[in-house]
Scaffold this motif. Structure first.
Motif, PDB file in Angstrom:
ATOM      1  N   LEU A   1      52.976  46.696  26.335  1.00  0.00           N
ATOM      2  CA  LEU A   1      52.786  47.859  27.208  1.00  0.00           C
ATOM      3  C   LEU A   1      51.625  47.632  28.169  1.00  0.00           C
ATOM      4  O   LEU A   1      51.701  48.013  29.349  1.00  0.00           O
ATOM      5  N   LEU A   2      50.548  47.009  27.681  1.00  0.00           N
ATOM      6  CA  LEU A   2      49.417  46.697  28.564  1.00  0.00           C
ATOM      7  C   LEU A   2      49.841  45.745  29.679  1.00  0.00           C
ATOM      8  O   LEU A   2      49.378  45.863  30.820  1.00  0.00           O
ATOM      9  N   ALA A   3      50.714  44.799  29.356  1.00  0.00           N
ATOM     10  CA  ALA A   3      51.174  43.834  30.354  1.00  0.00           C
ATOM     11  C   ALA A   3      51.947  44.510  31.478  1.00  0.00           C
ATOM     12  O   ALA A   3      51.968  44.009  32.606  1.00  0.00           O
ATOM     13  N   PHE A   4      52.586  45.625  31.184  1.00  0.00           N
ATOM     14  CA  PHE A   4      53.288  46.363  32.222  1.00  0.00           C
ATOM     15  C   PHE A   4      52.374  47.351  32.943  1.00  0.00           C
ATOM     16  O   PHE A   4      52.474  47.538  34.153  1.00  0.00           O
TER      17      PHE A   4
ATOM     18  N   TYR B   1      49.947  47.375  37.412  1.00  0.00           N
ATOM     19  CA  TYR B   1      50.342  48.426  38.354  1.00  0.00           C
ATOM     20  C   TYR B   1      49.331  49.558  38.446  1.00  0.00           C
ATOM     21  O   TYR B   1      49.512  50.488  39.234  1.00  0.00           O
ATOM     22  N   THR B   2      48.280  49.504  37.645  1.00  0.00           N
ATOM     23  CA  THR B   2      47.280  50.566  37.707  1.00  0.00           C
ATOM     24  C   THR B   2      45.911  49.994  38.108  1.00  0.00           C
ATOM     25  O   THR B   2      45.473  50.178  39.222  1.00  0.00           O
ATOM     26  N   LEU B   3      45.273  49.277  37.214  1.00  0.00           N
ATOM     27  CA  LEU B   3      43.915  48.792  37.470  1.00  0.00           C
ATOM     28  C   LEU B   3      43.868  47.594  38.412  1.00  0.00           C
ATOM     29  O   LEU B   3      42.899  47.412  39.140  1.00  0.00           O
ATOM     30  N   LEU B   4      44.908  46.778  38.409  1.00  0.00           N
ATOM     31  CA  LEU B   4      44.886  45.542  39.205  1.00  0.00           C
ATOM     32  C   LEU B   4      45.747  45.631  40.459  1.00  0.00           C
ATOM     33  O   LEU B   4      46.112  44.613  41.038  1.00  0.00           O
ATOM     34  N   THR B   5      46.047  46.809  40.910  1.00  0.00           N
ATOM     35  CA  THR B   5      46.910  46.980  42.074  1.00  0.00           C
ATOM     36  C   THR B   5      46.308  46.347  43.327  1.00  0.00           C
ATOM     37  O   THR B   5      47.008  45.709  44.109  1.00  0.00           O
ATOM     38  N   ASN B   6      45.027  46.483  43.518  1.00  0.00           N
ATOM     39  CA  ASN B   6      44.383  45.985  44.735  1.00  0.00           C
ATOM     40  C   ASN B   6      43.849  44.570  44.606  1.00  0.00           C
ATOM     41  O   ASN B   6      43.237  44.060  45.539  1.00  0.00           O
ATOM     42  N   VAL B   7      44.066  43.919  43.497  1.00  0.00           N
ATOM     43  CA  VAL B   7      43.614  42.542  43.300  1.00  0.00           C
ATOM     44  C   VAL B   7      44.773  41.613  43.664  1.00  0.00           C
ATOM     45  O   VAL B   7      45.770  41.534  42.961  1.00  0.00           O
ATOM     46  N   THR B   8      44.651  40.920  44.777  1.00  0.00           N
ATOM     47  CA  THR B   8      45.730  40.047  45.231  1.00  0.00           C
ATOM     48  C   THR B   8      45.424  38.582  45.002  1.00  0.00           C
ATOM     49  O   THR B   8      46.149  37.721  45.473  1.00  0.00           O
ATOM     50  N   LYS B   9      44.390  38.291  44.293  1.00  0.00           N
ATOM     51  CA  LYS B   9      44.032  36.909  43.962  1.00  0.00           C
ATOM     52  C   LYS B   9      44.796  36.459  42.728  1.00  0.00           C
ATOM     53  O   LYS B   9      45.382  37.260  42.010  1.00  0.00           O
ATOM     54  N   TRP B  10      44.728  35.166  42.448  1.00  0.00           N
ATOM     55  CA  TRP B  10      45.447  34.621  41.286  1.00  0.00           C
ATOM     56  C   TRP B  10      44.929  35.179  39.976  1.00  0.00           C
ATOM     57  O   TRP B  10      45.643  35.221  39.003  1.00  0.00           O
ATOM     58  N   TYR B  11      43.685  35.585  39.947  1.00  0.00           N
ATOM     59  CA  TYR B  11      43.118  36.091  38.710  1.00  0.00           C
ATOM     60  C   TYR B  11      43.482  37.541  38.462  1.00  0.00           C
ATOM     61  O   TYR B  11      43.026  38.128  37.501  1.00  0.00           O
ATOM     62  N   GLY B  12      44.308  38.115  39.264  1.00  0.00           N
ATOM     63  CA  GLY B  12      44.756  39.490  39.064  1.00  0.00           C
ATOM     64  C   GLY B  12      45.750  39.582  37.915  1.00  0.00           C
ATOM     65  O   GLY B  12      45.413  39.370  36.761  1.00  0.00           O
ATOM     66  N   SER B  13      46.958  39.868  38.227  1.00  0.00           N
ATOM     67  CA  SER B  13      47.979  40.079  37.207  1.00  0.00           C
ATOM     68  C   SER B  13      48.289  38.822  36.412  1.00  0.00           C
ATOM     69  O   SER B  13      48.507  38.884  35.201  1.00  0.00           O
ATOM     70  N   PHE B  14      48.311  37.664  37.084  1.00  0.00           N
ATOM     71  CA  PHE B  14      48.688  36.447  36.371  1.00  0.00           C
ATOM     72  C   PHE B  14      47.694  36.096  35.285  1.00  0.00           C
ATOM     73  O   PHE B  14      48.078  35.670  34.202  1.00  0.00           O
ATOM     74  N   LEU B  15      46.431  36.262  35.552  1.00  0.00           N
ATOM     75  CA  LEU B  15      45.435  35.941  34.534  1.00  0.00           C
ATOM     76  C   LEU B  15      45.528  36.894  33.354  1.00  0.00           C
ATOM     77  O   LEU B  15      45.456  36.470  32.205  1.00  0.00           O
ATOM     78  N   ILE B  16      45.737  38.176  33.629  1.00  0.00           N
ATOM     79  CA  ILE B  16      45.852  39.124  32.513  1.00  0.00           C
ATOM     80  C   ILE B  16      47.106  38.840  31.703  1.00  0.00           C
ATOM     81  O   ILE B  16      47.104  38.953  30.480  1.00  0.00           O
TER      82      ILE B  16
END
Length: 61
Positions: A17-20, A24-39
């Motif tokens: 659930l955290l992965a989804f 879309y909430t906390l990392l919406t404005n992070v467009t670097k590689w360490y955003g969603s992919f790192l999490i």
């Protein structure tokens, strides 16, 4: 299913659930590689470790 296994399974469900939710909430404005992919990498690694502890005693009495 033992109570211990249920706890691990619920923890994995929480991580899924955290992965989804997090990208879309906390990392919406992070467009670097360490955003969603790192999490996702970190959460996948945690899930692999949990699966190890969940299945390491299977087959033993």
């Amino acid at each position: 299913m033992k109570k211990n296994e249920l706890t691990w399974a619920l923890l994995i469900l929480f991580i899924i659930l955290l992965a989804f939710i997090l990208p879309y909430t906390l990392l919406t404005n992070v467009t670097k590689w360490y955003g969603s992919f790192l999490i996702w990498l970190v959460l996948a690694f945690i899930t692999i470790i949990i699966n190890y502890f969940l299945t390491k005693n299977w087959g033993k009495k």
